[in-house]
Design a protein around this motif. Structure first.
Motif, PDB file in Angstrom:
ATOM      1  N   ALA A  17       0.835  -1.209   0.000  1.00 29.00           N
ATOM      2  CA  ALA A  17       0.000   0.000   0.000  1.00 29.00           C
ATOM      3  C   ALA A  17       0.870   1.260   0.000  1.00 29.00           C
ATOM      4  N   ASN A  18       1.956   1.211   0.774  1.00 34.42           N
ATOM      5  CA  ASN A  18       2.860   2.367   0.835  1.00 34.42           C
ATOM      6  C   ASN A  18       3.540   2.605  -0.507  1.00 34.42           C
ATOM      7  N   LEU A  19       3.978   1.527  -1.185  1.00 35.16           N
ATOM      8  CA  LEU A  19       4.627   1.654  -2.487  1.00 35.16           C
ATOM      9  C   LEU A  19       3.661   2.210  -3.530  1.00 35.16           C
ATOM     10  N   SER A  20       2.414   1.773  -3.453  1.00 30.38           N
ATOM     11  CA  SER A  20       1.425   2.270  -4.408  1.00 30.38           C
ATOM     12  C   SER A  20       1.249   3.786  -4.266  1.00 30.38           C
ATOM     13  N   LYS A  21       1.225   4.276  -3.025  1.00 30.84           N
ATOM     14  CA  LYS A  21       1.120   5.721  -2.804  1.00 30.84           C
ATOM     15  C   LYS A  21       2.352   6.456  -3.335  1.00 30.84           C
ATOM     16  N   LYS A  22       3.530   5.875  -3.096  1.00 29.10           N
ATOM     17  CA  LYS A  22       4.767   6.513  -3.568  1.00 29.10           C
ATOM     18  C   LYS A  22       4.818   6.556  -5.098  1.00 29.10           C
ATOM     19  N   ILE A  23       4.346   5.496  -5.753  1.00 31.38           N
ATOM     20  CA  ILE A  23       4.343   5.465  -7.218  1.00 31.38           C
ATOM     21  C   ILE A  23       3.424   6.553  -7.763  1.00 31.38           C
ATOM     22  N   THR A  24       2.265   6.701  -7.103  1.00 33.44           N
ATOM     23  CA  THR A  24       1.331   7.745  -7.542  1.00 33.44           C
ATOM     24  C   THR A  24       1.945   9.141  -7.398  1.00 33.44           C
ATOM     25  N   LEU A  81       2.972  -7.731  -6.810  1.00 28.86           N
ATOM     26  CA  LEU A  81       4.330  -7.178  -6.887  1.00 28.86           C
ATOM     27  C   LEU A  81       4.728  -6.904  -8.341  1.00 28.86           C
ATOM     28  N   ASN A  82       4.356  -7.815  -9.239  1.00 30.61           N
ATOM     29  CA  ASN A  82       4.665  -7.600 -10.665  1.00 30.61           C
ATOM     30  C   ASN A  82       3.948  -6.362 -11.196  1.00 30.61           C
ATOM     31  N   ASN A  83       2.728  -6.132 -10.733  1.00 33.81           N
ATOM     32  CA  ASN A  83       2.008  -4.929 -11.147  1.00 33.81           C
ATOM     33  C   ASN A  83       2.726  -3.667 -10.664  1.00 33.81           C
ATOM     34  N   LEU A  84       3.234  -3.722  -9.430  1.00 31.18           N
ATOM     35  CA  LEU A  84       3.970  -2.572  -8.902  1.00 31.18           C
ATOM     36  C   LEU A  84       5.242  -2.320  -9.717  1.00 31.18           C
ATOM     37  N   LYS A  85       5.933  -3.407 -10.072  1.00 28.45           N
ATOM     38  CA  LYS A  85       7.141  -3.260 -10.889  1.00 28.45           C
ATOM     39  C   LYS A  85       6.808  -2.659 -12.254  1.00 28.45           C
ATOM     40  N   THR A  86       5.701  -3.093 -12.832  1.00 25.20           N
ATOM     41  CA  THR A  86       5.286  -2.559 -14.129  1.00 25.20           C
ATOM     42  C   THR A  86       5.006  -1.061 -14.048  1.00 25.20           C
ATOM     43  N   GLU A  87       4.371  -0.665 -12.961  1.00 23.48           N
ATOM     44  CA  GLU A  87       4.088   0.752 -12.773  1.00 23.48           C
ATOM     45  C   GLU A  87       5.380   1.564 -12.652  1.00 23.48           C
ATOM     46  N   VAL A  88       6.366   1.007 -11.954  1.00 23.62           N
ATOM     47  CA  VAL A  88       7.648   1.703 -11.804  1.00 23.62           C
ATOM     48  C   VAL A  88       8.353   1.821 -13.155  1.00 23.62           C
ATOM     49  N   LYS A  89       8.301   0.744 -13.948  1.00 23.66           N
ATOM     50  CA  LYS A  89       8.929   0.798 -15.267  1.00 23.66           C
ATOM     51  C   LYS A  89       8.291   1.868 -16.146  1.00 23.66           C
ATOM     52  N   ARG A  90       6.993   2.005 -16.035  1.00 25.18           N
ATOM     53  CA  ARG A  90       6.301   2.996 -16.871  1.00 25.18           C
ATOM     54  C   ARG A  90       6.699   4.424 -16.506  1.00 25.18           C
ATOM     55  N   ALA A 115      -7.025  -1.517 -10.633  1.00 30.38           N
ATOM     56  CA  ALA A 115      -6.943  -2.987 -10.630  1.00 30.38           C
ATOM     57  C   ALA A 115      -6.141  -3.470  -9.433  1.00 30.38           C
ATOM     58  N   SER A 116      -5.024  -2.745  -9.158  1.00 34.16           N
ATOM     59  CA  SER A 116      -4.204  -3.137  -8.004  1.00 34.16           C
ATOM     60  C   SER A 116      -4.976  -2.969  -6.711  1.00 34.16           C
ATOM     61  N   ALA A 117      -5.716  -1.837  -6.620  1.00 39.28           N
ATOM     62  CA  ALA A 117      -6.512  -1.607  -5.415  1.00 39.28           C
ATOM     63  C   ALA A 117      -7.572  -2.692  -5.253  1.00 39.28           C
ATOM     64  N   ASP A 118      -8.227  -3.044  -6.392  1.00 41.78           N
ATOM     65  CA  ASP A 118      -9.227  -4.109  -6.328  1.00 41.78           C
ATOM     66  C   ASP A 118      -8.596  -5.427  -5.912  1.00 41.78           C
ATOM     67  N   GLN A 119      -7.395  -5.682  -6.480  1.00 38.28           N
ATOM     68  CA  GLN A 119      -6.729  -6.942  -6.166  1.00 38.28           C
ATOM     69  C   GLN A 119      -6.320  -6.990  -4.693  1.00 38.28           C
ATOM     70  N   ARG A 120      -5.795  -5.827  -4.207  1.00 34.97           N
ATOM     71  CA  ARG A 120      -5.430  -5.795  -2.799  1.00 34.97           C
ATOM     72  C   ARG A 120      -6.662  -5.955  -1.916  1.00 34.97           C
ATOM     73  N   GLY A 121      -7.785  -5.374  -2.371  1.00 29.25           N
ATOM     74  CA  GLY A 121      -9.022  -5.559  -1.621  1.00 29.25           C
ATOM     75  C   GLY A 121      -9.421  -7.029  -1.560  1.00 29.25           C
ATOM     76  N   ARG A 122      -9.284  -7.712  -2.705  1.00 30.83           N
ATOM     77  CA  ARG A 122      -9.601  -9.149  -2.725  1.00 30.83           C
ATOM     78  C   ARG A 122      -8.644  -9.930  -1.836  1.00 30.83           C
ATOM     79  N   LEU A 123      -7.369  -9.509  -1.882  1.00 24.56           N
ATOM     80  CA  LEU A 123      -6.388 -10.194  -1.036  1.00 24.56           C
ATOM     81  C   LEU A 123      -6.721 -10.023   0.444  1.00 24.56           C
ATOM     82  N   LEU A 124      -7.105  -8.791   0.816  1.00 26.84           N
ATOM     83  CA  LEU A 124      -7.459  -8.554   2.216  1.00 26.84           C
ATOM     84  C   LEU A 124      -8.703  -9.345   2.608  1.00 26.84           C
ATOM     85  N   MET A 125      -9.679  -9.438   1.685  1.00 28.34           N
ATOM     86  CA  MET A 125     -10.872 -10.233   1.963  1.00 28.34           C
ATOM     87  C   MET A 125     -10.521 -11.707   2.107  1.00 28.34           C
TER      88      MET A 125
END
Length: 221
Positions: A17-24, A81-90, A115-125
């Motif tokens: 969650a922290n990395l997603s905020k930093k990427i944004t 994690l792969n989604n986060l890496k893809t975002e960093v590459k972009r 999509a990442s937020a939805d996926q993290r939501g599913r993961l938390l559920m």
């Protein structure tokens, strides 16, 4: 579920969650500030990879019934994690211009983050459901242990009752032996009394005959 795995899992979710905020926030920066932010993000990605490796090792060391569930969750974390890496590459692509970054921010990045937020939501559920299942398993295990303790207590009581019955049986057997001995003694006494009766009766008969003979001789002479 393994408490060690749960600890790594919580750390990863917080870090993701922290990395997603930093990427944004990095998408809004330029120049040296952006490089520093990206460097910080890459360090966080390395920490996330380390946590996933630890979760993988921990999951594979557990029994098969638990391991299968944890490996499914682990695959979802790897995808995240792969989604986060893809975002960093972009955001670090040298070929993208400012307009492309704006479009990416408005369209692709928004979709990816959603999509990442939805996926993290599913993961938390999924994590919550697994935690609930773990609580039910622990409750069932506690009930099983209580039942086992009750069964052991009942077996101990039955063993004590068996010992008491055996002791009572031995006591009754001893009483039966004493009764048999007493019966033999009474039988012998009865036989002796019968024999003595015949002897006494014979003696009395002899005496009566003797008295009769004496009286006869006295009366006839």
């Amino acid at each position: 579920m393994s408490q060690v795995f749960e600890g790594y899992e919580r750390q990863y979710c917080e870090l993701s969650a922290n990395l997603s905020k930093k990427i944004t926030s990095a998408t809004l920066l330029d120049g040296e500030h952006k490089k520093q932010k990206v460097s910080d993000i890459k360090g966080g990605l390395e920490d996330a990879e380390a946590l996933i490796r630890k979760m993988d090792l921990e999951a594979r060391s557990l029994p098969p019934s638990v391991k299968a569930t944890l490996l499914v969750k682990l695959r979802e974390y790897k995808t995240d994690l792969n989604n986060l890496k893809t975002e960093v590459k972009r955001i670090t692509s040298s070929n993208a211009n400012h307009a492309a970054r704006d479009d990416l921010l408005e369209s692709g990045m928004a979709d990816t983050q959603m999509a990442s937020a939805d996926q993290r939501g599913r993961l938390l559920m999924s994590t919550e459901r697994l935690n609930q299942s773990s609580d039910k398993i622990r409750e069932s295990r506690r009930t099983m242990l209580e039942t086992e303790e009750l069964g052991v207590s009942i077996l101990q009581d039955l063993s004590q009752q068996r010992q008491s019955l055996l002791h009572a049986h031995n006591s009754l057997h001893g009483v039966d032996d004493n009764i048999s001995k007493s019966k033999k003694i009474l039988t012998n006494m009865s036989r002796r009394m019968s024999r003595n009766k015949w002897i006494i009766g014979s003696i009395i008969a002899v005496l009566v005959i003797a008295i009769i003979l004496i009286l006869y001789f006295k009366l006839t002479h």
